[in-house]
Design a protein around this motif. Structure first.
Motif, PDB file in Angstrom:
ATOM      1  N   ILE A  84      49.033  49.821  42.876  1.00 38.03           N
ATOM      2  CA  ILE A  84      47.944  49.636  41.926  1.00 38.03           C
ATOM      3  C   ILE A  84      47.297  50.949  41.523  1.00 38.03           C
ATOM      4  O   ILE A  84      46.751  51.073  40.416  1.00 38.03           O
ATOM      5  CB  ILE A  84      46.876  48.669  42.511  1.00 38.03           C
ATOM      6  CG1 ILE A  84      45.913  48.208  41.421  1.00 38.03           C
ATOM      7  CG2 ILE A  84      46.138  49.322  43.667  1.00 38.03           C
ATOM      8  CD1 ILE A  84      44.954  47.137  41.871  1.00 38.03           C
ATOM      9  N   ALA A  94      41.678  44.320  32.313  1.00 36.05           N
ATOM     10  CA  ALA A  94      40.786  43.849  33.367  1.00 36.05           C
ATOM     11  C   ALA A  94      39.681  42.963  32.797  1.00 36.05           C
ATOM     12  O   ALA A  94      39.333  41.935  33.390  1.00 36.05           O
ATOM     13  CB  ALA A  94      40.174  45.043  34.103  1.00 36.05           C
ATOM     14  N   ASN A 163      45.860  54.912  37.913  1.00 34.96           N
ATOM     15  CA  ASN A 163      44.577  54.232  37.978  1.00 34.96           C
ATOM     16  C   ASN A 163      43.488  55.190  38.454  1.00 34.96           C
ATOM     17  O   ASN A 163      43.773  56.329  38.840  1.00 34.96           O
ATOM     18  CB  ASN A 163      44.665  53.017  38.902  1.00 34.96           C
ATOM     19  CG  ASN A 163      43.750  51.886  38.483  1.00 34.96           C
ATOM     20  OD1 ASN A 163      42.664  52.110  37.961  1.00 34.96           O
ATOM     21  ND2 ASN A 163      44.187  50.658  38.692  1.00 34.96           N
ATOM     22  N   THR A 236      48.861  39.371  47.047  1.00 34.92           N
ATOM     23  CA  THR A 236      48.526  39.042  45.670  1.00 34.92           C
ATOM     24  C   THR A 236      49.452  37.906  45.268  1.00 34.92           C
ATOM     25  O   THR A 236      50.533  37.756  45.843  1.00 34.92           O
ATOM     26  CB  THR A 236      48.679  40.254  44.735  1.00 34.92           C
ATOM     27  OG1 THR A 236      48.310  39.873  43.408  1.00 34.92           O
ATOM     28  CG2 THR A 236      50.104  40.781  44.733  1.00 34.92           C
ATOM     29  N   GLY A 309      46.228  41.533  38.467  1.00 32.82           N
ATOM     30  CA  GLY A 309      46.172  40.834  39.737  1.00 32.82           C
ATOM     31  C   GLY A 309      45.299  39.600  39.647  1.00 32.82           C
ATOM     32  O   GLY A 309      44.522  39.436  38.700  1.00 32.82           O
ATOM     33  N   ALA A 314      43.679  41.438  42.706  1.00 32.93           N
ATOM     34  CA  ALA A 314      42.722  42.388  42.155  1.00 32.93           C
ATOM     35  C   ALA A 314      41.401  42.321  42.909  1.00 32.93           C
ATOM     36  O   ALA A 314      40.837  43.353  43.295  1.00 32.93           O
ATOM     37  CB  ALA A 314      42.494  42.105  40.668  1.00 32.93           C
ATOM     38  N   GLY A 318      43.111  44.819  45.603  1.00 34.13           N
ATOM     39  CA  GLY A 318      42.816  46.000  44.784  1.00 34.13           C
ATOM     40  C   GLY A 318      41.434  46.543  45.063  1.00 34.13           C
ATOM     41  O   GLY A 318      41.212  47.761  45.070  1.00 34.13           O
ATOM     42  N   ALA A 326      40.442  47.100  39.244  1.00 32.65           N
ATOM     43  CA  ALA A 326      40.405  45.887  40.066  1.00 32.65           C
ATOM     44  C   ALA A 326      38.967  45.407  40.222  1.00 32.65           C
ATOM     45  O   ALA A 326      38.689  44.204  40.157  1.00 32.65           O
ATOM     46  CB  ALA A 326      41.033  46.151  41.429  1.00 32.65           C
TER      47      ALA A 326
END
Length: 355
Positions: A84, A94, A163, A236, A309, A314, A318, A326
């Motif tokens: 991630i 998101a 990320n 997940t 996710g 997430a 995450g 996340a």
């Protein structure tokens, strides 16, 4: 027997699947016994209560953060190596995906992880919704919905091809992650005491969070010694549901962590429900309820793949490595769930029931 010996004995792919199976069993048992569910927590919060569902969710989340951050400090895991964190994050994904997922889990009366646990205990409603979720997730990953997902995800992405760490973005020290987890755990325990939650539920709720750390540590350890690249991941249920479905449909599919994770949850939750004498066949109460659940499953399937996710992937997994997208997805899941509950469910409740 160490990881190298296991790899030499059964191979890298089966070892990854074995680690997924272990992670899934721990998650399945703990989630079934604690009734962990983000949907239940958001609905409870939306209706003005800080009750047992919120306490369980907070304890699970904080436990995951504490164990994962503690593992990093001990050198057992590195969050920067996780899948991630090593790929571009999508702010737009998101937000949009999180809102869709939040609405979907209220319609389906459970997030994807909760549906899998319930399906393992005889809930046929969750079996139907879970299959629709998995098919939609696969369609969003590699099927006809993939171009739409790519377009929405590409509207606003993180810079630099990877990320963003929330701790780095806010210029917080590394120890802050562990301290934050401990603080949330204290809050969860205060709420648990206020709501008279027994020690067994608290132990199993923390076990859900512990399973997240188990997955991170096992896959990271495997990646350090494997010849082929191994994704560093943990619990997940968006990608793994789709991958597990294709594993049984595609003769060329290979064993990996995802393929072991989903069966592990099924086994753990099933055995746990049997031992607790809670296994029971259940079906849809009516056509409107079934229609609502199916629509919710579609929203969750597409929303999870767009958000990067599900409520677990997430929201907890995450979040435990402080992936910024996340955390944004988790926040939007809460907003989407609370808004949907207010618009569709709270208005049909009597004033006394809504309190």
């Amino acid at each position: 027997m160490d990881i190298v010996e296991i790899i030499e004995s059964i191979g890298e792919g089966p070892t990854a699947a074995l680690f997924g199976l272990i992670t899934g069993i721990v998650f399945g048992v703990a989630a079934q016994r604690s009734n962990f569910c983000l949907r239940a927590a958001t609905v409870e919060f939306a209706r003005g209560r800080m009750g047992s569902k919120v306490a369980v969710w907070l304890l699970t989340f904080s436990t995951a953060v504490v164990w994962v951050q503690g593992a990093q400090m001990l050198g057992l895991f590195r969050g920067v190596d996780s899948r991630i964190m090593s790929v571009p994050g999508s702010w737009s994904g998101a937000i949009i995906g999180g809102l869709m997922f939040g609405a979907g889990m209220v319609l389906s009366r459970g997030c994807s992880g909760r549906l899998l646990v319930l399906a393992s205990t005889g809930n046929l409603r969750s079996v139907v919704s879970g299959l629709i979720f998995a098919v939609t997730a696969q369609m969003s990953l590699k099927g006809i919905l993939a171009p739409y997902r790519d377009t929405l995800a590409g509207l606003w992405v993180t810079p630099g091809g990877e990320n963003v760490s929330l701790l780095t973005m806010l210029r917080l020290p590394e120890w802050f992650g562990l301290a934050f987890g401990v603080a949330v755990a204290v809050l969860a325990l205060v709420l648990a005491r206020k709501n008279r939650i027994g020690p067994k539920v608290l132990i199993f709720a923390s076990g859900v969070g512990f399973s997240v750390a188990v997955g991170w540590v096992l896959t990271w350890s495997l990646a350090q010694v494997a010849f082929e690249p191994v994704p560093v991941t943990s619990a997940t249920f968006s990608g793994p549901s789709a991958n597990t479905l294709m594993f049984f449909l595609d003769r060329n599919a290979v064993l990996e962590f995802d393929v072991g994770l989903v069966p592990g949850v099924v086994i753990g939750a099933f055995l746990s429900s049997l031992l607790a004498r809670e296994f029971a066949w259940q079906a849809f109460d009516s056509v409107p309820v079934m229609r609502r659940s199916m629509i919710g499953a579609v929203l969750m399937g597409f929303g999870a793949m767009l958000a990067g996710g599900c409520a677990i992937g997430a929201g907890v997994t995450g979040g435990s490595v402080f992936a910024a997208t996340a955390w944004l997805a988790l926040f939007c899941m809460w907003i989407g769930a609370m808004t949907t509950d207010y618009l569709l469910d709270q208005r049909n409740l009597s004033p006394a029931a809504a309190c």
